[in-house]
Design an enzyme around this catalytic site. Sequence first.
Site, PDB file in Angstrom:
ATOM      1  N   ALA A 179     -12.223   5.767  -2.363  1.00 53.52           N
ATOM      2  CA  ALA A 179     -11.481   6.956  -1.913  1.00 53.52           C
ATOM      3  C   ALA A 179     -11.094   6.629  -0.480  1.00 53.52           C
ATOM      4  CB  ALA A 179     -12.322   8.210  -2.004  1.00 53.52           C
ATOM      5  N   MET A 180      -9.978   5.911  -0.354  1.00 54.11           N
ATOM      6  CA  MET A 180      -9.495   5.504   0.970  1.00 54.11           C
ATOM      7  C   MET A 180      -8.809   6.694   1.659  1.00 54.11           C
ATOM      8  SD  MET A 180     -10.100   2.193   0.620  1.00 54.11           S
ATOM      9  CE  MET A 180      -9.210   1.450   1.946  1.00 54.11           C
ATOM     10  N   LYS A 225       0.875  -1.181   0.000  1.00 54.42           N
ATOM     11  CA  LYS A 225       0.000   0.000   0.000  1.00 54.42           C
ATOM     12  C   LYS A 225       0.915   1.234   0.000  1.00 54.42           C
ATOM     13  CE  LYS A 225      -3.731   2.602   0.951  1.00 54.42           C
ATOM     14  NZ  LYS A 225      -4.410   3.076  -0.265  1.00 54.42           N
ATOM     15  N   GLY A 265     -10.828  -1.883 -11.913  1.00 56.01           N
ATOM     16  CA  GLY A 265     -11.570  -3.052 -12.374  1.00 56.01           C
ATOM     17  C   GLY A 265     -11.730  -3.080 -13.887  1.00 56.01           C
ATOM     18  N   LYS A 300       4.242   5.472 -10.937  1.00 60.31           N
ATOM     19  CA  LYS A 300       2.863   5.106 -11.295  1.00 60.31           C
ATOM     20  C   LYS A 300       2.097   6.349 -11.721  1.00 60.31           C
ATOM     21  CE  LYS A 300      -1.048   2.333  -9.723  1.00 60.31           C
ATOM     22  NZ  LYS A 300      -1.487   1.369  -8.700  1.00 60.31           N
ATOM     23  N   THR A 340      -8.133  -5.301  -8.085  1.00 60.80           N
ATOM     24  CA  THR A 340      -9.576  -5.462  -7.910  1.00 60.80           C
ATOM     25  C   THR A 340     -10.046  -6.898  -8.131  1.00 60.80           C
ATOM     26  OG1 THR A 340      -9.845  -3.176  -8.573  1.00 60.80           O
ATOM     27  CG2 THR A 340     -11.799  -4.551  -8.701  1.00 60.80           C
ATOM     28  N   CYS A 392      -2.642   9.253  -7.264  1.00 63.45           N
ATOM     29  CA  CYS A 392      -3.908   9.043  -6.550  1.00 63.45           C
ATOM     30  C   CYS A 392      -4.875  10.146  -6.991  1.00 63.45           C
ATOM     31  CB  CYS A 392      -3.689   9.087  -5.040  1.00 63.45           C
ATOM     32  SG  CYS A 392      -5.242   8.884  -4.152  1.00 63.45           S
TER      33      CYS A 392
HETATM   34  O1  RRO Z   1      -5.608   5.492  -0.781  1.00 60.80           O
HETATM   35  C1  RRO Z   1      -6.346   5.785  -1.761  1.00 60.80           C
HETATM   36  O2  RRO Z   1      -7.455   6.312  -1.623  1.00 60.80           O
HETATM   37  C2  RRO Z   1      -5.903   5.558  -3.154  1.00 60.80           C
HETATM   38  C3  RRO Z   1      -4.617   5.723  -3.612  1.00 60.80           C
HETATM   39 BR1  RRO Z   1      -3.216   6.153  -2.488  1.00 60.80          BR
HETATM   40  C4  RRO Z   1      -4.323   5.580  -4.990  1.00 60.80           C
HETATM   41  O3  RRO Z   1      -3.186   5.751  -5.476  1.00 60.80           O
HETATM   42  N1  RRO Z   1      -5.333   5.273  -5.831  1.00 60.80           N
HETATM   43  C5  RRO Z   1      -6.588   5.087  -5.371  1.00 60.80           C
HETATM   44  O4  RRO Z   1      -7.486   4.800  -6.183  1.00 60.80           O
HETATM   45  N2  RRO Z   1      -6.858   5.221  -4.043  1.00 60.80           N
END
Ligand code: RRO
Length: 303
Positions: A71-72, A46, A215, A163, A264, A128
């Site tokens: 959206a982590m 991660k 996905g 990336k 995914t 991100c």
């Molecule tokens: O942690 C996230 O919300 C996240 C990251 Br860091 C990313 O690079 N891409 C994504 O879809 N979510």
Amino acid sequence: MGNILETDLAGLKLDNPTMLAAGVLGLSRKSLMRVGNAGAGAVVSKSLGIEPRHGYENPTLVQVEGGILNAMGLPNPGIRTFMQEIAESRLNVPLIVSLYAFSPREFATAAHKASAMGVDGLELNVSCPHTIGTGQEIGRDPERIKNIVESARKVVDVPLFVKLTPNVTDIVELAEAAERAGADGITAINTVKAMAIDIETSKPILSNRIGGLSGSAIRPIAVRCVYEIYQAVKIPIIGCGGVDSWQAAVQFIQAGASAVQIGTAIATKGLSIFRNVNEGVEGFLNRKGYGSVKEIVGLSHRS
Ligand code: RRO
């Protein structure tokens, strides 16, 4: 006879071209070991930062047609804690640590810290789609990519992958900037900026409102990005975005990817996806009479 699936990423030897994508199962020693044992050729953590980070409030994930919207918000324990946890394990495959930061100088600090603790490679996350001050906010600009990669390059010797975001008019200029600045490889792509609305409450479903789509829905976008980047750079490309079968993996490889990342599809198909993709790619190569997966990298450009 050699291993037909063996591939090479800037000097990093992989037993097969499948990798765990960043963000999925990549925070604990146990889960990374499980992925390695399930047949992945390499694993990516991660995204980690210098400081721990809580991430966004729930809901941070929602399943949508053709994929997952997330959206982590970069939740992670920080590089030091992660590396201490990982140090106790013996991973049987190369470990690539994904890093995020807010400036070129901070990327260099993060890269130095992670590589000093022993990693096989680094993946700089400049893509991100929904974080303030990092991710694609900085990775949409070739000049800023150049500054980030140059400053990380100065402090580490391990392979450096970058990336990229697809949420730009021209992803190729980002890849070219990364290559010129000394990157060893490109990972394409991060998630596509997207959202979903709950019609009963008329509110966006994710707490952050906007997130990133992953996905099979994004596979054609990702394949196009790999194809375009392959025409412009010499460094290896890692394909990412909707790899959920061996046929999808072969598409990416023929577009120009030397390896593919899977994320995914683990949620929908389980960890057996790695062995299934590898067996399928091997069967395809045998049926077509190829001696190595490397022979079909970029094949769609030649036919
Ligand atoms: O942690 C996230 O919300 C996240 C990251 Br860091 C990313 O690079 N891409 C994504 O879809 N979510």
